[in-house]
Motif scaffolding. Structure first.
Motif, PDB file in Angstrom:
ATOM      1  N   ARG A  35      -3.425 -11.418  -4.094  1.00  0.00           N
ATOM      2  CA  ARG A  35      -4.326 -10.799  -3.120  1.00  0.00           C
ATOM      3  C   ARG A  35      -3.885  -9.381  -2.794  1.00  0.00           C
ATOM      4  O   ARG A  35      -4.705  -8.469  -2.672  1.00  0.00           O
ATOM      5  CB  ARG A  35      -4.359 -11.644  -1.831  1.00  0.00           C
ATOM      6  N   GLN A  36      -2.568  -9.182  -2.672  1.00  0.00           N
ATOM      7  CA  GLN A  36      -2.063  -7.889  -2.226  1.00  0.00           C
ATOM      8  C   GLN A  36      -2.200  -6.792  -3.279  1.00  0.00           C
ATOM      9  O   GLN A  36      -2.449  -5.636  -2.934  1.00  0.00           O
ATOM     10  CB  GLN A  36      -0.591  -8.021  -1.810  1.00  0.00           C
ATOM     11  N   ILE A  37      -2.026  -7.131  -4.568  1.00  0.00           N
ATOM     12  CA  ILE A  37      -2.064  -6.106  -5.616  1.00  0.00           C
ATOM     13  C   ILE A  37      -3.416  -5.394  -5.661  1.00  0.00           C
ATOM     14  O   ILE A  37      -3.479  -4.163  -5.580  1.00  0.00           O
ATOM     15  CB  ILE A  37      -1.680  -6.697  -6.981  1.00  0.00           C
ATOM     16  N   PRO A  38      -4.556  -6.122  -5.806  1.00  0.00           N
ATOM     17  CA  PRO A  38      -5.836  -5.386  -5.852  1.00  0.00           C
ATOM     18  C   PRO A  38      -6.164  -4.673  -4.548  1.00  0.00           C
ATOM     19  O   PRO A  38      -6.701  -3.557  -4.565  1.00  0.00           O
ATOM     20  CB  PRO A  38      -6.869  -6.474  -6.172  1.00  0.00           C
ATOM     21  N   GLN A  39      -5.825  -5.280  -3.405  1.00  0.00           N
ATOM     22  CA  GLN A  39      -6.079  -4.616  -2.132  1.00  0.00           C
ATOM     23  C   GLN A  39      -5.283  -3.317  -2.024  1.00  0.00           C
ATOM     24  O   GLN A  39      -5.813  -2.284  -1.582  1.00  0.00           O
ATOM     25  CB  GLN A  39      -5.714  -5.548  -0.965  1.00  0.00           C
ATOM     26  N   ALA A  40      -4.019  -3.358  -2.439  1.00  0.00           N
ATOM     27  CA  ALA A  40      -3.168  -2.174  -2.350  1.00  0.00           C
ATOM     28  C   ALA A  40      -3.617  -1.086  -3.313  1.00  0.00           C
ATOM     29  O   ALA A  40      -3.605   0.103  -2.977  1.00  0.00           O
ATOM     30  CB  ALA A  40      -1.711  -2.551  -2.631  1.00  0.00           C
ATOM     31  N   ILE A  41      -4.038  -1.466  -4.527  1.00  0.00           N
ATOM     32  CA  ILE A  41      -4.475  -0.482  -5.506  1.00  0.00           C
ATOM     33  C   ILE A  41      -5.752   0.208  -5.042  1.00  0.00           C
ATOM     34  O   ILE A  41      -5.878   1.440  -5.132  1.00  0.00           O
ATOM     35  CB  ILE A  41      -4.673  -1.141  -6.888  1.00  0.00           C
ATOM     36  N   VAL A  42      -6.695  -0.550  -4.513  1.00  0.00           N
ATOM     37  CA  VAL A  42      -7.949   0.046  -4.030  1.00  0.00           C
ATOM     38  C   VAL A  42      -7.681   0.952  -2.833  1.00  0.00           C
ATOM     39  O   VAL A  42      -8.102   2.117  -2.801  1.00  0.00           O
ATOM     40  CB  VAL A  42      -8.968  -1.051  -3.663  1.00  0.00           C
ATOM     41  N   THR A  43      -6.957   0.422  -1.840  1.00  0.00           N
ATOM     42  CA  THR A  43      -6.669   1.216  -0.633  1.00  0.00           C
ATOM     43  C   THR A  43      -5.819   2.440  -0.972  1.00  0.00           C
ATOM     44  O   THR A  43      -6.124   3.562  -0.551  1.00  0.00           O
ATOM     45  CB  THR A  43      -5.932   0.352   0.407  1.00  0.00           C
ATOM     46  N   ALA A  88       6.624   7.533   1.226  1.00  0.00           N
ATOM     47  CA  ALA A  88       5.154   7.551   1.227  1.00  0.00           C
ATOM     48  C   ALA A  88       4.621   8.265   2.458  1.00  0.00           C
ATOM     49  O   ALA A  88       3.687   9.078   2.370  1.00  0.00           O
ATOM     50  CB  ALA A  88       4.615   6.121   1.165  1.00  0.00           C
ATOM     51  N   ALA A  89       5.204   7.962   3.624  1.00  0.00           N
ATOM     52  CA  ALA A  89       4.755   8.603   4.866  1.00  0.00           C
ATOM     53  C   ALA A  89       4.989  10.113   4.817  1.00  0.00           C
ATOM     54  O   ALA A  89       4.127  10.903   5.252  1.00  0.00           O
ATOM     55  CB  ALA A  89       5.488   7.986   6.059  1.00  0.00           C
ATOM     56  N   ILE A  90       6.126  10.530   4.267  1.00  0.00           N
ATOM     57  CA  ILE A  90       6.432  11.964   4.171  1.00  0.00           C
ATOM     58  C   ILE A  90       5.480  12.654   3.197  1.00  0.00           C
ATOM     59  O   ILE A  90       5.022  13.777   3.451  1.00  0.00           O
ATOM     60  CB  ILE A  90       7.892  12.175   3.746  1.00  0.00           C
ATOM     61  N   LYS A  91       5.157  11.988   2.093  1.00  0.00           N
ATOM     62  CA  LYS A  91       4.220  12.575   1.137  1.00  0.00           C
ATOM     63  C   LYS A  91       2.865  12.834   1.800  1.00  0.00           C
ATOM     64  O   LYS A  91       2.259  13.896   1.605  1.00  0.00           O
ATOM     65  CB  LYS A  91       4.035  11.645  -0.060  1.00  0.00           C
ATOM     66  N   ILE A  92       2.391  11.867   2.562  1.00  0.00           N
ATOM     67  CA  ILE A  92       1.118  12.049   3.270  1.00  0.00           C
ATOM     68  C   ILE A  92       1.238  13.185   4.269  1.00  0.00           C
ATOM     69  O   ILE A  92       0.343  14.040   4.381  1.00  0.00           O
ATOM     70  CB  ILE A  92       0.709  10.737   3.970  1.00  0.00           C
ATOM     71  N   LEU A  93       2.350  13.221   5.001  1.00  0.00           N
ATOM     72  CA  LEU A  93       2.565  14.281   5.988  1.00  0.00           C
ATOM     73  C   LEU A  93       2.578  15.656   5.320  1.00  0.00           C
ATOM     74  O   LEU A  93       1.949  16.607   5.821  1.00  0.00           O
ATOM     75  CB  LEU A  93       3.887  14.040   6.720  1.00  0.00           C
ATOM     76  N   GLU A  98       0.739   0.070 -12.354  1.00  0.00           N
ATOM     77  CA  GLU A  98       1.398  -1.088 -12.965  1.00  0.00           C
ATOM     78  C   GLU A  98       2.847  -1.231 -12.493  1.00  0.00           C
ATOM     79  O   GLU A  98       3.418  -2.320 -12.556  1.00  0.00           O
ATOM     80  CB  GLU A  98       1.342  -0.992 -14.502  1.00  0.00           C
ATOM     81  N   VAL A  99       3.461  -0.130 -12.003  1.00  0.00           N
ATOM     82  CA  VAL A  99       4.817  -0.225 -11.457  1.00  0.00           C
ATOM     83  C   VAL A  99       4.825  -1.169 -10.264  1.00  0.00           C
ATOM     84  O   VAL A  99       5.717  -2.011 -10.111  1.00  0.00           O
ATOM     85  CB  VAL A  99       5.335   1.173 -11.034  1.00  0.00           C
ATOM     86  N   VAL A 100       3.810  -1.054  -9.422  1.00  0.00           N
ATOM     87  CA  VAL A 100       3.715  -1.909  -8.244  1.00  0.00           C
ATOM     88  C   VAL A 100       3.522  -3.362  -8.669  1.00  0.00           C
ATOM     89  O   VAL A 100       3.987  -4.275  -7.989  1.00  0.00           O
ATOM     90  CB  VAL A 100       2.569  -1.437  -7.326  1.00  0.00           C
ATOM     91  N   VAL A 129       0.840  -1.207   0.000  1.00  0.00           N
ATOM     92  CA  VAL A 129       0.000   0.000   0.000  1.00  0.00           C
ATOM     93  C   VAL A 129       0.873   1.253   0.000  1.00  0.00           C
ATOM     94  O   VAL A 129       0.641   2.201  -0.764  1.00  0.00           O
ATOM     95  CB  VAL A 129      -0.955   0.010   1.209  1.00  0.00           C
ATOM     96  N   LEU A 130       1.886   1.268   0.858  1.00  0.00           N
ATOM     97  CA  LEU A 130       2.783   2.421   0.913  1.00  0.00           C
ATOM     98  C   LEU A 130       3.571   2.576  -0.390  1.00  0.00           C
ATOM     99  O   LEU A 130       3.862   3.695  -0.822  1.00  0.00           O
ATOM    100  CB  LEU A 130       3.738   2.292   2.099  1.00  0.00           C
ATOM    101  N   SER A 131       3.904   1.441  -1.031  1.00  0.00           N
ATOM    102  CA  SER A 131       4.584   1.513  -2.320  1.00  0.00           C
ATOM    103  C   SER A 131       3.682   2.146  -3.376  1.00  0.00           C
ATOM    104  O   SER A 131       4.139   2.934  -4.211  1.00  0.00           O
ATOM    105  CB  SER A 131       5.016   0.117  -2.776  1.00  0.00           C
ATOM    106  N   VAL A 132       2.391   1.795  -3.349  1.00  0.00           N
ATOM    107  CA  VAL A 132       1.429   2.409  -4.273  1.00  0.00           C
ATOM    108  C   VAL A 132       1.407   3.917  -4.073  1.00  0.00           C
ATOM    109  O   VAL A 132       1.463   4.701  -5.021  1.00  0.00           O
ATOM    110  CB  VAL A 132       0.012   1.822  -4.069  1.00  0.00           C
ATOM    111  N   ILE A 133       1.346   4.347  -2.804  1.00  0.00           N
ATOM    112  CA  ILE A 133       1.315   5.784  -2.503  1.00  0.00           C
ATOM    113  C   ILE A 133       2.625   6.452  -2.938  1.00  0.00           C
ATOM    114  O   ILE A 133       2.618   7.541  -3.516  1.00  0.00           O
ATOM    115  CB  ILE A 133       1.057   6.011  -1.005  1.00  0.00           C
ATOM    116  N   CYS A 134       3.745   5.787  -2.673  1.00  0.00           N
ATOM    117  CA  CYS A 134       5.051   6.336  -3.047  1.00  0.00           C
ATOM    118  C   CYS A 134       5.156   6.513  -4.558  1.00  0.00           C
ATOM    119  O   CYS A 134       5.642   7.529  -5.050  1.00  0.00           O
ATOM    120  CB  CYS A 134       6.164   5.429  -2.543  1.00  0.00           C
TER     121      CYS A 134
END
Length: 461
Positions: free
Chosen positions: A219-227, A150-155, A205-207, A12-17
């Motif tokens: 399981r992780q790819i669709p969950q991470a993309i949605v979240t 990712a955490a810094i971007k959100i911050l 698609e990078v993730v 999830v954090l990789s998606v955000i990053c």
């Protein structure tokens, strides 16, 4: 020793990053309050279908090839996979150069000094080659950098949004907030920045190319993309409000809008807070480049091994199998672009190098995505029995809408960004370099693909 695997939170954090691009918020904010309409419209018309399609393709056809693999599998005898992989790769050194141009100014905020032309170029080259060397190592080795970025971007996004609320409570809005200003604007200046919103949503698609580093990718790819998609949409809107609340639209700089907003909202052009924000912003630029480099380089190497990219991209490190050929060429091209930029700056100090390089990279990246959406429909027809852990819902008509609407939006975005639709001097001066750069990049790709295919028979994909 067992190789470390991504947890769901890491993915999830990789998606955000990868997807959340802090430096792209300012250009969109410069179009005024109509940005909110365009954000919401693109979330529904582009982000939603693109996220759904990426989830299906990333789990049904996982691997290191990313979008090249999807397009090549859909049309193995065409050149569309090769073209997409070239556009996808060439965008990266152009983007890296555009971010490198920002680094000296950010360091100036951090340390309270402005480097001269020579030191500016040294800083730019240092940024490029740090990113290039990090790309020699597996993505899991950089998991701390990705998560921290990712955490810094959100911050940063939350900070800008909160400061905007505080500023409005104390001083009121700096821009006209009447209802009419929120209606969509269709002037050329506004439409040329719509492509930046789409760019802000690209990268799922990078993730998918990280699948080998995940514990359970299907399981992780669709969950991470949605979240990740929900979080990204929310923080984009919140940070857009912060910039739009405190910075007069006419004064927003396309390359330092985030810092401008913080400076105006705090009443300081420097100081500790502005320096901290600039430093954190700089860290996110490294995170962006590192996360994208791993996906882009893997895709380029994968395509080269199948005869669809220059042979130098097939070079890999023997100890960890990382695609160093693609990484090295990216570093060389980005360095050459920065050297060209330094020459341009010496002749024309007022030129906006960030936007020129960024817009060119944006056009090439958008071009690479054009075939993805029809490839999705083709793969549904060609491989109806393929296992699809995640399946885009809807019948044939709905699937065509979900595929063609984003494709049309990409085409329009490229048109408004790279084609001068007005003949006034300012438009030509801004757009023509992007047009020329795009044409040269496309023609160079066609030449390299033709040469590569002539000298080496294609292997199976």
């Amino acid at each position: 020793m067992e190789k470390r695997k991504f947890r769901l939170a890491d993915v999830v954090l990789s998606v955000i990053c990868v997807v959340f691009v802090a430096e792209a918020a300012a250009p969109v904010a410069s179009i005024g309050n109509s940005q909110y309409f365009w954000w919401l419209f693109m979330i529904l018309a582009f982000l939603l279908p693109y996220g759904l399609i990426s989830s299906e393709l990333g789990t049904a056809f996982p691997g290191d090839g990313g979008l090249y693999d999807w397009i090549h599998t859909a049309w193995p005898d065409s050149r569309w996979g090769a073209r997409a992989s070239w556009y996808y790769w060439i965008n990266f050194p152009l983007w890296m150069a555009s971010l490198a141009v920002m680094c000296p100014e950010l360091l100036g905020y951090v340390f309270g000094w402005q480097p001269g032309p020579v030191w500016s170029l040294v800083i730019q080259l240092a940024f490029i080659w740090i990113v290039t060397v990090v790309a020699f190592y597996p993505v899991c080795d950089s998991i701390v950098i990705l998560n921290l970025s990712a955490a810094i971007k959100i911050l940063l996004a939350v900070t800008v949004g909160v400061l905007g609320i505080v500023y409005v409570a104390r001083n009121g809005f700096v821009n006209d907030m009447s209802a009419g200003t929120f209606l969509p604007s269709f002037d050329l200046d506004s439409l040329s920045y719509i492509s930046v919103i789409i760019f802000n949503f690209l990268g799922f698609e990078v993730v998918c190319t990280y699948a080998g580093s995940m514990a359970d990718p299907r399981r992780q790819i669709p969950q991470a993309i949605v979240t990740g998609g929900v979080v990204i949409a929310a923080i984009y809107l919140f940070s857009a409000f912060g910039i739009g609340a405190a910075v007069p639209t006419r004064d927003i700089s396309v390359d330092s809008g985030l810092i401008d907003a913080v400076s105006l909202m705090t009443g300081r052009t420097g100081g500790v807070l502005v320096g901290i924000v600039a430093l954190l912003f700089l860290v996110t630029l490294f995170g962006n480049m590192i996360s994208w480099s791993m996906g882009v380089n893997s895709t380029a190497a994968y395509a080269a091994e199948r005869g669809d990219m220059p042979a130098v991209f097939t070079r890999r490190r023997k100890d960890n199998d990382m695609p160093v050929g693609s990484a090295l060429v990216s570093g060389i091209v980005a360095s050459a672009v920065c050297l060209l930029g330094a020459a341009i700056q010496a002749v024309s100090p007022d030129s906006s190098l960030f936007w020129s390089f960024f817009a060119l990279n944006l056009v090439m990246l958008l071009l690479s995505y054009m075939p993805v959406f029809p490839a999705f429909l083709a793969l549904r027809r060609k491989y109806p029995q393929a296992e699809r852990p995640f399946r885009v819902p809807g019948g044939p008509g709905m699937l065509r809408v979900l595929a063609y609407v984003p494709m049309v939006l990409i085409g329009l975005s490229i048109l408004f960004t790279a084609v001068p639709l007005s003949t006034d001097r300012e438009t030509l001066a801004t757009i023509l370099p992007i047009t020329v750069g795009s044409v040269i990049s496309v023609l160079l790709g066609e030449l390299l693909i033709a040469v590569r295919r002539h000298h080496q028979p294609r292997s199976g994909g």
